[in-house]
Design an enzyme around this catalytic site. Structure first.
Site, PDB file in Angstrom:
ATOM      1  CB  ILE A 112     -37.634  64.745 -54.446  1.00 50.98           C
ATOM      2  CG1 ILE A 112     -37.325  63.236 -54.521  1.00 50.98           C
ATOM      3  CG2 ILE A 112     -38.964  65.053 -55.110  1.00 50.98           C
ATOM      4  CD1 ILE A 112     -38.072  62.403 -53.507  1.00 50.98           C
ATOM      5  CG  ASP A 113     -37.750  70.944 -52.581  1.00 45.15           C
ATOM      6  OD1 ASP A 113     -38.624  71.214 -53.418  1.00 45.15           O
ATOM      7  OD2 ASP A 113     -37.633  71.548 -51.502  1.00 45.15           O
ATOM      8  CG  ASP A 114     -31.826  70.934 -54.649  1.00 47.92           C
ATOM      9  OD1 ASP A 114     -31.222  71.950 -55.023  1.00 47.92           O
ATOM     10  OD2 ASP A 114     -32.006  70.651 -53.461  1.00 47.92           O
ATOM     11  CG  HIS A 129     -41.226  73.115 -54.535  1.00 48.07           C
ATOM     12  ND1 HIS A 129     -40.307  73.186 -53.518  1.00 48.07           N
ATOM     13  CD2 HIS A 129     -41.931  74.281 -54.483  1.00 48.07           C
ATOM     14  CE1 HIS A 129     -40.449  74.331 -52.875  1.00 48.07           C
ATOM     15  NE2 HIS A 129     -41.436  75.006 -53.440  1.00 48.07           N
TER      16      HIS A 129
END
Length: 775
Positions: free
Chosen positions: A515-517, A591
């Site tokens: 999810i972050d990427d 993010h």
């Protein structure tokens, strides 16, 4: 079932009684091989994977078809020791003066990359052409800007452009600790493929990391760590270092004084048990029948975070078979009491969680003696199939080294010889985690971060004023678009109806996009003027939809799974090696919120739930906990820009508390730093030697909070300008990244470049752009 003398499984029958599919996965998810579902109504169609990766190998157990009933030709490489093939993952994979003993594996087309022998983050190498940056490529500096800031940003921009791979990606070294190198040698010893050149190079690196007291730490400047010291010591014994050599005797004396092998973590004792240096009866039991538990039963494999899941499944096979290879030497010198090497610890009270799980482990040891043979055989076959289905295009598992190591051991015990295509590809992939240094030392990376590094580099360059249609940015966008994952993975266990559309951290990790990427890739793509905007919009739409669908019930986001919050896995006696679940975190949630705000979704109910969760998670001090970066400075540097982007006013009490906390922990030299010890001791929060990356995180928060003209920002910018090297880089030996809080620390070698450049750019030009749909 018993293990033969050579460690292979007697009766395991790699092709027998395997259960199709992954346990607990909804039908039709296609974990392991499906390349992407048909487009759903109202969603952009999934892109073709052509050009992104070579055909995924449809390997199955010997004599059986692959998961889709198809077979493909095995790799062209000759079998044998872990050969260093061409640099598929952009790191040095061969010693400067060595050549592989046989042909290398063919490039599968994903992530490209050339072998190189220098750290990409150390500056442009001799094998890569520089990219000239002209005044026309950068925005003009604003009037009255502090002297030296624009020049520092320009130097950093030039340096970062020179590091870009011709295919469009960036990747810096990912430095962890010597257990990676020690376990690599132990694996080779176990498989019978350890060679002198690799051993010598690994030992050179391990010795170089030893401290004066004979110990090894797990991060720069950290305290001695028992398990790391034991594993490093054993690796050096394998390399021929005598136990009475001064550096070895210092290490063994310290180990004995701190409890010896008996006090080491479970993973360390498993490695020692593989050679008879520890007794399997004195390790927690991991029954392979675990793979049969449905996803709604506590302690099923999907209750664990993906990194732990990928490790535990192969270890259930190893635990069931309990192989023992001949030990090349004794390790009596590492026991606190050699006459009693396995001291029995008392049980915790039955009314405590620890006590309950300790007694459950004892019950499992009893069950082991009576486990139905056919059930155990079927469980191990299912575990083997589960492992094979998750092998990636390049042969690795999850793009990280630890699961790959244990998967190779488990499959070998199940009867897969080293010449089998699955094993051959797996062994070759492990060599790509090696970085060969100019002095001949060989360092093993636990993981590789090209997608993460590339999106952060693109953001940094764009925010520093590089024109949005610059060829480097367009090439980066092309590469990122080609890395989109359009097939389902293990995340579909919790979200079975969600269409795919995310990005992973690594070159090869289609089963576990994160999810972050995905959020950061979307933010990067938004900054680039691409010649095919429709393609970009379609990819962004899929990424946004997937991220929204991965929101947890509490309104926040974890890294890889939704609602991965079971309280039980961390309480197992086995799980003493670090975090094993993936609950929502402030930095990932921030993010995603920032990305949604820039997509014009700040008013979306799901975004507002994320904002509410972030506000509720603020620490009394004013900071936020950082799960994937160190620590409160990283969390705060992530959350404040996200909240402001989502419409929280800089004057909001939460923002003002964060500003005051950052100002209070600024170092005298104008920078910010935070030690890994803040994960164990809150008194360390915001305290540590100044680093370029942590200074940048603090500045990014302060700038978004409207503090550009404040004294703290002025001092922080001055610190970055004054500590920059002539080539546009910064030194940063300290570990500012986090794998498991406190237990596994990371030094991302590109952090020291991308984040300072981002901060300088935002100081020069302000926030990058207004949220989508707003003026």
């Amino acid at each position: 079932m018993t293990a033969t003398t050579d460690g292979s499984a007697e009766g395991a029958g790699a092709g027998s009684e395997s259960t199709p599919g992954a346990q607990g996965l909804p039908a039709g998810t296609g974990v392991g091989r499906a390349r992407g579902p048909a487009a759903e109504p109202g969603r952009p169609p999934a892109p073709s994977r052509a050009g992104r990766a070579g055909p995924r190998a449809e390997y199955g157990p010997p004599g059986t078809p692959g998961p889709q009933g198809a077979r493909s030709a095995p790799p062209a490489a000759e079998p044998g020791p872990l050969l260093p093939p061409a640099g598929r993952q952009g790191v040095a994979t061969m010693p400067p003066e060595a050549k592989p003993a046989g042909p290398t594996a063919p490039d599968t087309g994903r992530g490209g990359g050339r072998a190189r022998t220098a750290d990409p983050s150390a500056g442009p190498g001799p094998d890569r052409p520089g990219r000239t940056t002209t005044a026309a490529d950068l925005r003009r500096p604003p009037e009255g800007v502090r002297p030296g800031v624009y020049e520092a940003a320009a130097r950093a921009t030039r340096n970062l452009l020179e590091r870009q791979d011709p295919e469009g990606w960036w990747k810096g070294d990912l430095e962890t600790n010597v257990t990676m190198d020690a376990e690599d040698l132990l694996l080779r010893q176990f498989l019978g493929i350890r060679d002198e050149a690799t051993t010598r190079a690994a030992a050179l690196f391990i010795r170089g990391e030893q401290r004066d007291d004979g110990t090894w730490a797990t991060f720069h400047g950290g305290p001695p760590e028992l398990s790391a010291t034991i594993e490093a010591y054993v690796a050096l014994r394998l390399a021929g270092d005598a136990p009475d050599a001064p550096h070895m005797s210092r290490a063994s004396a310290w180990i004995r004084a701190h409890g010896g092998i008996a006090s080491a973590r479970v993973f360390t004792r498993i490695w020692l048990a593989l050679f008879g240096w520890w007794n399997w009866d004195h390790l927690p039991e991991l029954p392979p029948e675990l793979v049969f538990l449905p996803s709604w039963v506590p302690l099923n494999i999907y209750d664990f975070g993906c990194w732990a899941r990928q490790t535990i499944v192969p270890l259930t096979v190893v635990s069931a078979l309990r192989p023992v290879r001949p030990a090349p030497f004794a390790l009596d010198e590492l026991h606190a009491d050699a006459r009693n090497p396995h001291p029995v610890a008392g049980l915790a009270p039955l009314t405590s969680w620890d006590g309950a799980f300790q007694r459950m482990d004892r019950a499992l040891h009893v069950y082991r003696r009576f486990a139905p043979r056919r059930l155990r055989k079927a469980a191990m076959a299912t575990a083997g199939r589960w492992i094979i289905e998750r092998q990636e295009n390049d042969g690795c598992w999850g793009g990280i080294q630890p699961p790959a190591v244990y998967s190779v051991i488990a499959l070998h015990l199940l009867g897969y010889d080293l010449r089998h295509p699955v094993m051959r590809a797996g062994l070759e992939s492990l060599d790509r985690f090696a970085v060969w240094r100019e002095d001949g030392a060989r360092m093993i990376e636990a993981c590789q971060s090209p997608v993460w590094d590339t999106c952060l580099a693109a953001i940094a360059l764009a925010d520093a004023g590089l024109r949005p249609d610059h060829p480097a940015l367009v090439k980066a966008a092309d590469w990122m678009l080609g890395e989109e994952i359009v097939r389902t993975g293990d995340w579909a266990v919790r979200r079975p109806g969600l269409a795919p559309g995310g990005w992973a951290f690594e070159f090869h990790n289609d089963t576990y996009p994160d999810i972050d990427d995905t959020a950061e890739v979307v933010l990067a793509l938004r900054r680039i003027k691409h010649p095919d905007p429709a393609r970009v919009e379609a990819a962004i739409a899929r990424g946004v939809s997937w991220n929204l669908g991965m929101q947890s019930r509490n309104g926040a986001w974890g890294a890889f799974d939704a609602d991965n919050t079971s309280p039980f896995p961390n309480k197992l006696p086995f799980c003493d090696f670090g975090e094993v679940i993936d609950p929502p975190s402030a930095d990932v949630t921030a993010h995603v919120v920032e990305m949604l705000a820039f997509e014009g979704r700040a008013g979306d109910a799901r975004t507002r739930r994320g904002i509410a969760w972030l506000l509720a998670e603020q620490e009394p001090s004013g900071g936020w906990f950082g799960r994937w970066g160190t620590n409160y400075i990283y969390g705060t540097g992530s959350v404040v820009p996200a909240l402001v982007a989502a419409g929280i006013a800089p004057g909001h009490p939460a923002i003002r508390r964060a500003v005051r906390w950052l100002e209070s922990v600024q170092n005298e030299d104008g920078g910010w730093g935070e030690d890994q010890r803040s994960y164990k001791d809150p008194s360390w929060a915001g305290k540590g030697a100044s680093t370029a990356s942590q200074t940048a995180w603090a500045l990014m928060a302060l700038l978004s909070a409207g503090e550009r003209e404040g004294k703290a920002v002025e001092r922080g910018i001055a610190y970055l300008v004054e500590t920059q090297r002539e080539d546009g880089t910064w030194d940063e030996p300290y570990f500012t990244g986090t794998g498991f809080p406190w237990d596994f620390s990371i030094n991302y070698h590109l952090y020291r470049q991308v984040f300072p450049l981002t901060a300088l750019g935002r100081y020069l030009y302000g926030e990058p752009f207004s949220p989508a749909g707003e003026a």
